[in-house]
Write an enzyme that holds these catalytic residues in place. Structure first.
Site, PDB file in Angstrom:
ATOM      1  N   ASP A  67      43.259 107.396  49.359  1.00 52.69           N
ATOM      2  CA  ASP A  67      43.396 107.518  50.813  1.00 52.69           C
ATOM      3  C   ASP A  67      43.013 106.197  51.479  1.00 52.69           C
ATOM      4  OD1 ASP A  67      40.718 107.742  50.131  1.00 52.69           O
ATOM      5  OD2 ASP A  67      40.438 109.726  50.981  1.00 52.69           O
ATOM      6  N   ASP A 136      32.937 119.619  53.810  1.00 46.50           N
ATOM      7  CA  ASP A 136      33.801 120.721  54.264  1.00 46.50           C
ATOM      8  C   ASP A 136      34.843 121.105  53.207  1.00 46.50           C
ATOM      9  OD1 ASP A 136      35.525 118.568  54.351  1.00 46.50           O
ATOM     10  OD2 ASP A 136      35.953 118.691  56.507  1.00 46.50           O
ATOM     11  N   HIS A 138      36.881 118.977  51.581  1.00 44.33           N
ATOM     12  CA  HIS A 138      38.095 118.158  51.516  1.00 44.33           C
ATOM     13  C   HIS A 138      38.145 117.319  50.246  1.00 44.33           C
ATOM     14  CE1 HIS A 138      36.028 114.758  53.996  1.00 44.33           C
ATOM     15  NE2 HIS A 138      36.252 114.242  52.812  1.00 44.33           N
ATOM     16  N   GLU A 143      41.816 117.534  55.016  1.00 49.47           N
ATOM     17  CA  GLU A 143      40.824 118.352  55.702  1.00 49.47           C
ATOM     18  C   GLU A 143      41.194 119.838  55.589  1.00 49.47           C
ATOM     19  OE1 GLU A 143      38.139 117.101  56.363  1.00 49.47           O
ATOM     20  OE2 GLU A 143      38.134 115.450  57.808  1.00 49.47           O
TER      21      GLU A 143
HETATM   22  C1  GLP Z   1      35.512 110.528  52.087  1.00 53.46           C
HETATM   23  C2  GLP Z   1      36.602 110.258  51.065  1.00 53.46           C
HETATM   24  C3  GLP Z   1      36.612 111.295  49.961  1.00 53.46           C
HETATM   25  C4  GLP Z   1      35.211 111.489  49.429  1.00 53.46           C
HETATM   26  C5  GLP Z   1      34.291 111.951  50.548  1.00 53.46           C
HETATM   27  C6  GLP Z   1      32.882 112.251  50.089  1.00 53.46           C
HETATM   28  O1  GLP Z   1      35.865 111.474  53.015  1.00 53.46           O
HETATM   29  N1  GLP Z   1      37.895 110.216  51.686  1.00 53.46           N
HETATM   30  O2  GLP Z   1      37.503 110.900  48.926  1.00 53.46           O
HETATM   31  O3  GLP Z   1      35.211 112.429  48.388  1.00 53.46           O
HETATM   32  O4  GLP Z   1      34.265 110.905  51.511  1.00 53.46           O
HETATM   33  O5  GLP Z   1      32.113 111.092  50.100  1.00 53.46           O
HETATM   34  P1  GLP Z   1      30.689 110.967  49.432  1.00 53.46           P
HETATM   35  O6  GLP Z   1      30.955 110.890  47.965  1.00 53.46           O
HETATM   36  O7  GLP Z   1      30.122 109.684  49.950  1.00 53.46           O
HETATM   37  O8  GLP Z   1      29.921 112.167  49.810  1.00 53.46           O
END
Ligand code: GLP
Length: 261
Positions: A67, A136, A138, A143
């Site tokens: 992404d 959440d 995702h 989302e």
């Molecule tokens: C972002 C990314 C996701 C990732 C999420 C969780 O939203 N787009 O790919 O899994 O963050 O991040 P973290 O691992 O820092 O909790």
């Protein structure tokens, strides 16, 4: 799906790095889908250690993004392109030419999304997609209520995700873009192996819904239940709401070594 409960984030990183190394030994030019956020960092650190120690040759590996933020200026340190270059491409000694990602600053975002799906297909598809999970539920930036058949497209972030990600922007939520490009859930499900890593208590509820709840667009990660080869690696804290934790522990303990992840 297979659920593996590890003692901590470092152990999860080592386990997944070994699986990636095994893939690269079988297929040196494998296309690795990488995720951003804090969670996958122990994987990249462990993998870089294996490469430095000569346990695996990653010189022909290719990587692709999951992404990207829309509208950050090119080269912004928190664009996911910059993050993947910094955390994965450079430490593994890969060529930036071996790196695919959507163009978040393209004047025509819709065309950039279509072009990215086409680029992934013409690269032969993703061999192993590493995923984190949002609080959440995702995956990527899909989302809640994203279509389970979605393709790479533009999405609007929830307020919760912008709050969660503000720490990467000096704690200033106004700096977190509202829009992103993300591989769709349908796109993600085309990878040959999905490996989701989650650590910390903040992910426990999302993990319980992902693993033990129904497949539902309101919990995008639950789509992993539809994939024939999905592995969920969780530390003790992220596993704390799993009712089937004793079964998952017993299954992994009895697994033959040759089977790998
Ligand atoms: C972002 C990314 C996701 C990732 C999420 C969780 O939203 N787009 O790919 O899994 O963050 O991040 P973290 O691992 O820092 O909790």
């Amino acid at each position: 799906m297979e659920v593996v409960i590890v003692p901590d984030a470092a152990a999860g990183g080592e386990l997944i790095a070994e699986a990636v190394a095994g893939l690269l030994r079988r297929k040196p030019d494998a296309l690795l889908g990488v995720a951003t956020g804090s969670t996958p960092l122990p994987v990249y650190q462990a993998l870089a250690g294996l490469v430095r120690g000569g346990a695996v040759d990653a010189s022909r590996a290719r990587v692709c993004q999951l992404d990207e933020y829309v509208g950050l200026p090119a080269g912004h340190p928190e664009s996911y392109r910059s993050v993947v270059l910094r955390e994965v491409v450079e430490p593994l000694g890969l060529s930036p030419d071996a790196f695919l990602g959507p163009d978040g600053s393209a004047p025509d975002v819709l065309a950039a999304c279509e072009a990215y799906d086409a680029a992934l297909a013409s690269a032969g598809g993703v061999d192993l997609q590493l995923l984190g999970i949002g609080t959440d539920g995702h995956i990527g930036f899909n989302e809640p209520c994203s279509s389970l058949a979605s393709r790479t497209r533009i999405k609007t972030l929830t307020e919760q995700t912008r709050v969660d990600n503000a720490r990467f922007f000096g704690g200033d939520i106004s700096q977190v873009p509202h829009h992103v490009i993300t591989q769709g859930i349908g796109t993600i499900l085309e990878a040959r192996h999905l490996v989701l890593l989650a650590t910390g208590e903040g992910k426990a509820e999302a993990i319980a819904q992902t693993v033990e709840g129904p497949v539902a667009a309101v919990v995008p990660a639950s789509a992993l239940q539809l994939h024939p080869h999905a592995t969920v690696v969780v530390d003790e804290a992220a596993a704390s709401e799993l009712k089937l934790a004793p079964y998952f522990r017993a299954t992994f303990a009895a697994k033959p070594d040759w089977q790998g992840l």
